[in-house]
Write a protein that holds these residues in place. Structure first.
Motif, short mmCIF file in Angstrom:
data_model
loop_
_atom_site.label_atom_id
_atom_site.label_comp_id
_atom_site.label_asym_id
_atom_site.label_seq_id
_atom_site.Cartn_x
_atom_site.Cartn_y
_atom_site.Cartn_z
N ASP A 2 20.40 7.83 0.23
CA ASP A 2 19.38 8.76 0.72
C ASP A 2 18.66 8.24 1.96
O ASP A 2 17.65 8.80 2.38
CB ASP A 2 18.34 9.03 -0.38
N SER A 3 19.15 7.16 2.54
CA SER A 3 18.52 6.57 3.71
C SER A 3 19.36 6.80 4.96
O SER A 3 20.59 6.80 4.91
CB SER A 3 18.34 5.06 3.50
N LYS A 4 18.68 6.94 6.08
CA LYS A 4 19.34 7.11 7.37
C LYS A 4 18.84 6.02 8.34
O LYS A 4 17.73 5.53 8.22
CB LYS A 4 19.02 8.48 7.98
N ILE A 5 19.70 5.68 9.30
CA ILE A 5 19.30 4.81 10.39
C ILE A 5 19.82 5.41 11.68
O ILE A 5 20.94 5.95 11.71
CB ILE A 5 19.83 3.36 10.20
N HIS A 51 13.57 -3.69 15.06
CA HIS A 51 14.34 -3.87 16.28
C HIS A 51 15.83 -4.04 16.00
O HIS A 51 16.67 -3.34 16.58
CB HIS A 51 13.81 -5.06 17.08
N GLU A 52 16.17 -4.99 15.12
CA GLU A 52 17.58 -5.29 14.85
C GLU A 52 18.11 -4.39 13.73
O GLU A 52 17.62 -4.43 12.60
CB GLU A 52 17.75 -6.76 14.46
N PRO A 53 19.12 -3.58 14.00
CA PRO A 53 19.55 -2.57 13.02
C PRO A 53 20.11 -3.12 11.72
O PRO A 53 19.93 -2.52 10.66
CB PRO A 53 20.62 -1.77 13.78
N ASP A 54 20.79 -4.28 11.75
CA ASP A 54 21.45 -4.75 10.54
C ASP A 54 20.47 -5.17 9.44
O ASP A 54 20.88 -5.35 8.28
CB ASP A 54 22.38 -5.92 10.87
N VAL A 55 19.19 -5.30 9.78
CA VAL A 55 18.17 -5.58 8.75
C VAL A 55 18.12 -4.44 7.73
O VAL A 55 17.68 -4.63 6.59
CB VAL A 55 16.80 -5.80 9.43
N PHE A 56 18.57 -3.28 8.12
CA PHE A 56 18.64 -2.10 7.25
C PHE A 56 19.30 -2.44 5.92
O PHE A 56 18.83 -2.03 4.85
CB PHE A 56 19.43 -1.01 7.98
N ASP A 57 20.39 -3.21 5.96
CA ASP A 57 21.14 -3.52 4.74
C ASP A 57 20.36 -4.44 3.81
O ASP A 57 20.62 -4.47 2.60
CB ASP A 57 22.47 -4.18 5.10
N HIS A 58 19.39 -5.19 4.33
CA HIS A 58 18.59 -6.08 3.50
C HIS A 58 17.33 -5.40 2.98
O HIS A 58 16.87 -5.73 1.88
CB HIS A 58 18.22 -7.32 4.32
N LEU A 59 16.80 -4.46 3.73
CA LEU A 59 15.57 -3.79 3.32
C LEU A 59 15.83 -2.64 2.34
O LEU A 59 15.08 -2.44 1.39
CB LEU A 59 14.84 -3.25 4.55
N ARG A 60 16.87 -1.90 2.58
CA ARG A 60 17.09 -0.64 1.86
C ARG A 60 17.25 -0.80 0.35
O ARG A 60 16.73 0.04 -0.41
CB ARG A 60 18.33 0.04 2.46
N PRO A 61 17.94 -1.82 -0.16
CA PRO A 61 18.13 -1.89 -1.61
C PRO A 61 16.84 -1.99 -2.41
O PRO A 61 16.79 -1.56 -3.58
CB PRO A 61 19.00 -3.15 -1.79
N ASN A 62 15.79 -2.55 -1.82
CA ASN A 62 14.55 -2.79 -2.58
C ASN A 62 13.34 -2.01 -2.08
O ASN A 62 12.26 -2.14 -2.66
CB ASN A 62 14.24 -4.29 -2.57
N HIS A 63 13.49 -1.27 -1.00
CA HIS A 63 12.35 -0.56 -0.43
C HIS A 63 12.79 0.83 0.03
O HIS A 63 13.89 0.99 0.57
CB HIS A 63 11.78 -1.34 0.76
N ARG A 64 11.90 1.78 -0.15
CA ARG A 64 12.22 3.13 0.31
C ARG A 64 12.25 3.18 1.83
O ARG A 64 11.32 2.77 2.51
CB ARG A 64 11.20 4.14 -0.22
N ILE A 65 13.36 3.68 2.35
CA ILE A 65 13.49 3.96 3.78
C ILE A 65 14.11 5.34 3.91
O ILE A 65 15.26 5.55 3.50
CB ILE A 65 14.38 2.93 4.50
N GLY A 102 0.79 -1.22 0.00
CA GLY A 102 0.00 0.00 0.00
C GLY A 102 0.82 1.27 0.00
O GLY A 102 0.27 2.37 -0.10
N HIS A 103 2.16 1.13 0.09
CA HIS A 103 3.00 2.33 0.06
C HIS A 103 2.96 2.96 -1.32
O HIS A 103 3.02 2.28 -2.35
CB HIS A 103 4.44 1.96 0.42
N ARG A 104 2.82 4.27 -1.34
CA ARG A 104 2.82 4.98 -2.62
C ARG A 104 4.23 5.59 -2.82
O ARG A 104 5.16 4.85 -3.10
CB ARG A 104 1.72 6.04 -2.60
N ASP A 105 4.36 6.86 -2.66
CA ASP A 105 5.68 7.46 -2.86
C ASP A 105 6.02 8.39 -1.70
O ASP A 105 6.88 9.26 -1.82
CB ASP A 105 5.72 8.23 -4.19
N GLU A 106 5.32 8.23 -0.57
CA GLU A 106 5.56 9.12 0.57
C GLU A 106 6.79 8.68 1.35
O GLU A 106 7.27 7.55 1.20
CB GLU A 106 4.33 9.19 1.47
N PRO A 107 7.31 9.55 2.21
CA PRO A 107 8.46 9.19 3.05
C PRO A 107 8.13 8.00 3.94
O PRO A 107 6.97 7.81 4.34
CB PRO A 107 8.69 10.45 3.89
N VAL A 108 9.14 7.21 4.27
CA VAL A 108 8.95 6.00 5.07
C VAL A 108 9.77 6.08 6.35
O VAL A 108 10.99 6.29 6.31
CB VAL A 108 9.35 4.74 4.27
#
Length: 281
Positions: free
Chosen positions: A249-252, A195-209, A184-190
């Motif tokens: 363009d992503s921050k954690i 909980h676990e920070p290292d998941v960032f590296d797996h999510l970021r390449p394919n999803h806007r964060i 349901g995400h459109r193009d708005e900020p995410v």
């Protein structure tokens, strides 16, 4: 001969001072710092943030590992500190308990005093998942008017703009379903709560964060003063230990959290309430 005596004397003084210093450091880490609440106020610049959302304030609390007999005062102080900053949103990023789910209800009674203009959102931690299923925590959140996100997204409207908030399951004790989170995400900020920070590296390449908020590491729980090095790292918390990191363009941001695991010690890594103000480029 006198030089030899002096050498022995100096060596004994050094050993004695080292022992006393170690005892003092341990006493401080054991009895002082775990109850010493700190407030971190930080601006987070997000390159794609709409100007209308500049100045949005998010308060983050994480890693409570709540024990009613020792932590209630600390958590109550954290609640008061958050409310004093009048945040737009509050993020509770997991590990509400350590082992016994019986302490979750007393913790929620304290956290029910939190106030935010646009909602309070929580996600699973690995310790939470090792004790109960997500529905247990979701019910506790609903009872106090908060939202619990497990592999789910939620869109909110503020200042005439949309903000999409995703919340994952714990990668360690559960299963992260990114497709369900961003459904349901459109193009708005995410704003992504994980909980676990290292998941960032797996999510970021394919999803806007735009910003991921995490805990899990306790900032290392004990760190080397001045240097900030954390000798002990935890699974899924090795790449991002504490503070702000940027990838394209992503921050954690990873918070030190409030509680402890194992011995109740903290050193150069005090419990933290994080007050984050979003800034547009």
């Amino acid at each position: 001969m006198s030089e030899k005596k002096g050498s022995v004397f100096n060596r004994r003084n050094f050993i004695r001072a080292s022992v006393l210093g170690s005892i003092g450091a341990y006493s401080y880490a054991r009895w002082v710092e775990p109850g010493w609440l700190t407030i971190t106020e930080k601006d987070i610049v997000l390159p794609k943030l709409p100007p209308a959302l500049d100045g949005v304030v998010i308060a983050q609390l994480t890693d409570f590992h709540f024990q009613p007999d020792r932590d209630e005062s600390l958590i109550a102080d954290a609640v008061a500190a958050v409310n004093a900053h009048q945040p737009d949103l509050i993020a509770l990023t997991g590990d509400f308990i350590t082992e016994s789910s019986k302490v979750f209800s007393p913790l929620m009674q304290v956290l029910s005093g939190l106030e935010a203009k646009h909602g309070i959102y929580g996600v699973m931690g690995n310790h939470d998942g090792w004790s109960q299923r997500p529905g247990f925590y979701r019910q506790g959140f609903q009872e106090v008017g908060m939202e619990f996100l497990t592999n789910r997204g939620s869109r909110i409207e503020l200042r005439g703009e949309s903000l999409f908030i995703t919340g994952t399951d714990s990668v360690w004790s559960g299963k992260v379903d990114a497709a369900a989170c961003w459904k349901g995400h459109r193009d708005e900020p995410v704003l992504s709560l994980v909980h676990e920070p290292d998941v960032f590296d797996h999510l970021r390449p394919n999803h806007r964060i735009d910003l991921q908020l995490s805990g899990h590491t306790h900032g290392g729980q004990c760190r080397v003063p001045l240097i900030g090095y954390a000798p002990v790292k935890v699974r899924y918390g090795r790449n991002y230990i504490y503070g702000e990191y940027a990838r394209d363009d992503s921050k954690i941001f990873v918070s030190r959290g409030l509680g402890t695991v194992g011995q109740r010690v903290r050193f150069a890594c005090a419990p933290e309430v994080a007050i984050l103000t979003l800034r547009s480029a």
